[in-house]
Design a protein around this motif. Structure first.
Motif, PDB file in Angstrom:
ATOM      1  N   ARG A   1      33.013  -8.841  47.567  1.00  0.00           N
ATOM      2  CA  ARG A   1      33.136  -7.432  47.200  1.00  0.00           C
ATOM      3  C   ARG A   1      31.817  -6.926  46.614  1.00  0.00           C
ATOM      4  O   ARG A   1      31.038  -7.684  46.040  1.00  0.00           O
TER       5      ARG A   1
ATOM      6  N   THR B   1      28.276  -6.346  55.427  1.00  0.00           N
ATOM      7  CA  THR B   1      28.217  -5.075  54.721  1.00  0.00           C
ATOM      8  C   THR B   1      26.767  -4.643  54.620  1.00  0.00           C
ATOM      9  O   THR B   1      25.934  -5.345  54.042  1.00  0.00           O
TER      10      THR B   1
ATOM     11  N   ASP C   1      34.670  -1.963  53.961  1.00  0.00           N
ATOM     12  CA  ASP C   1      35.890  -2.441  53.320  1.00  0.00           C
ATOM     13  C   ASP C   1      35.595  -3.293  52.084  1.00  0.00           C
ATOM     14  O   ASP C   1      36.482  -3.511  51.262  1.00  0.00           O
ATOM     15  N   ARG C   2      34.355  -3.773  51.924  1.00  0.00           N
ATOM     16  CA  ARG C   2      34.000  -4.568  50.740  1.00  0.00           C
ATOM     17  C   ARG C   2      33.626  -3.691  49.550  1.00  0.00           C
ATOM     18  O   ARG C   2      33.493  -4.192  48.434  1.00  0.00           O
TER      19      ARG C   2
ATOM     20  N   ILE D   1      26.517  -9.412  52.103  1.00  0.00           N
ATOM     21  CA  ILE D   1      26.211  -8.038  51.689  1.00  0.00           C
ATOM     22  C   ILE D   1      24.700  -7.853  51.615  1.00  0.00           C
ATOM     23  O   ILE D   1      23.999  -8.653  50.990  1.00  0.00           O
TER      24      ILE D   1
END
Length: 289
Positions: free
Chosen positions: A136, A247, A264-265, A226
């Protein structure tokens, strides 16, 4: 690891030179410029490539380059990395021979500055990597990382003409390196991770450079889920990021950023209206990319 376990050292006399010139009004001025020097890389007894680099961390650059080109596998046993400062040569030695000669024959010169290269079979590993879907990214981390990197003394602020790359955990920058090519900087991080057994599945990669296909491929191979950049995107970089489930955050300056893949993260836990504008020192310097 502590914050900035590795960080730029703008006071290192090997990395900049003072030169004289004239400004827009014809006045004599003296300024710092970034030093660029060749580094020839050997894998065992075979020459691989000559790279233009600032010359710091040649061992990490060599290891990361070979890993990101799939010439060196994570389970290969490296028995030594030897650097000769006088000859500008670094030699990576493995216990067993490698088959990189075939890879060299398929080399393709890319759009990356300072002789960036990518190999045809890099996509083999790219397509097999599964990035952590549970990772996330809080928007507060984006703003915090940008501030911490911008406020850190760097060669960019001293002399310019350079790119920076950072490996972070949450909003904590762990490793910050610079080089004349952004691909060199990311290779140094890959070399550090390999040498110290550092995993990337829960990490964030931050760069000042463009998010090109080469940068996306390297990040995915390193299993970083990410990526954040101060700069922009190429269409190939975006397409590959979406294919890999990476991401991808770009144009992250001050209170603004743009996500073109893996949204979505994202966790929106900080309002953009509450953030500060871009550090004026970076605005005066102009875009790095």
């Amino acid at each position: 690891m502590k914050e900035f376990e590795i960080a730029p050292d703008p006071d290192d006399p090997r990395l900049t030179e003072r030169v004289r010139g004239l400004d827009q009004d014809g006045r004599s001025v003296e300024t710092s410029v970034t030093v660029e020097r060749p580094l020839t890389l050997y894998l065992n007894s075979q020459e691989v490539v000559t790279m233009m680099t600032i010359g710091d961390y040649p061992d990490l650059l060599a290891l990361g380059y070979l890993l990101n080109q799939n010439m060196l596998r994570p389970d290969d046993e490296v028995i030594g990395v030897d650097y000769d400062d006088d000859l500008d040569v670094v030699v990576v030695r493995t216990r067993e021979e490698t088959d990189f000669e075939e890879k060299l024959a398929r080399r393709t010169v890319t759009s990356g500055c300072a002789q960036g290269t990518v190999f045809g079979d890099m996509m083999e590993k790219f397509e097999s990597v599964v990035l952590d879907p549970a990772a996330r990214l809080r928007t507060s981390w984006i703003y915090a990382l940008s501030r911490k990197v911008n406020q850190r003394p760097s060669l960019y602020l001293t002399a310019g003409a350079i790119h920076g790359c950072v490996l972070a955990e949450g909003d904590r920058p762990l490793i910050y390196v610079e080089d004349v090519g952004r691909h060199n900087a990311i290779d140094k991080i890959a070399g550090f991770m390999y040498r110290h057994g550092l995993g990337a599945r829960d990490k964030i990669f931050y760069t000042t450079g463009r998010l090109t296909s080469e940068m996306v491929i390297k990040c995915v191979q390193m299993e970083v889920p990410i990526v954040i950049s101060r700069s922009g995107f190429t269409s190939s970089g975006v397409a590959l990021a979406r294919q890999a489930g990476l991401t991808l955050i770009g144009r992250a300056k001050g209170k603004r950023f743009l996500c073109l893949s893996g949204e979505d993260r994202l966790i929106y836990d900080a309002a953009s209206a509450d953030q500060e504008d871009e550090d004026p020192r970076y605005e005066r310097k102009g875009a790095r990319s």
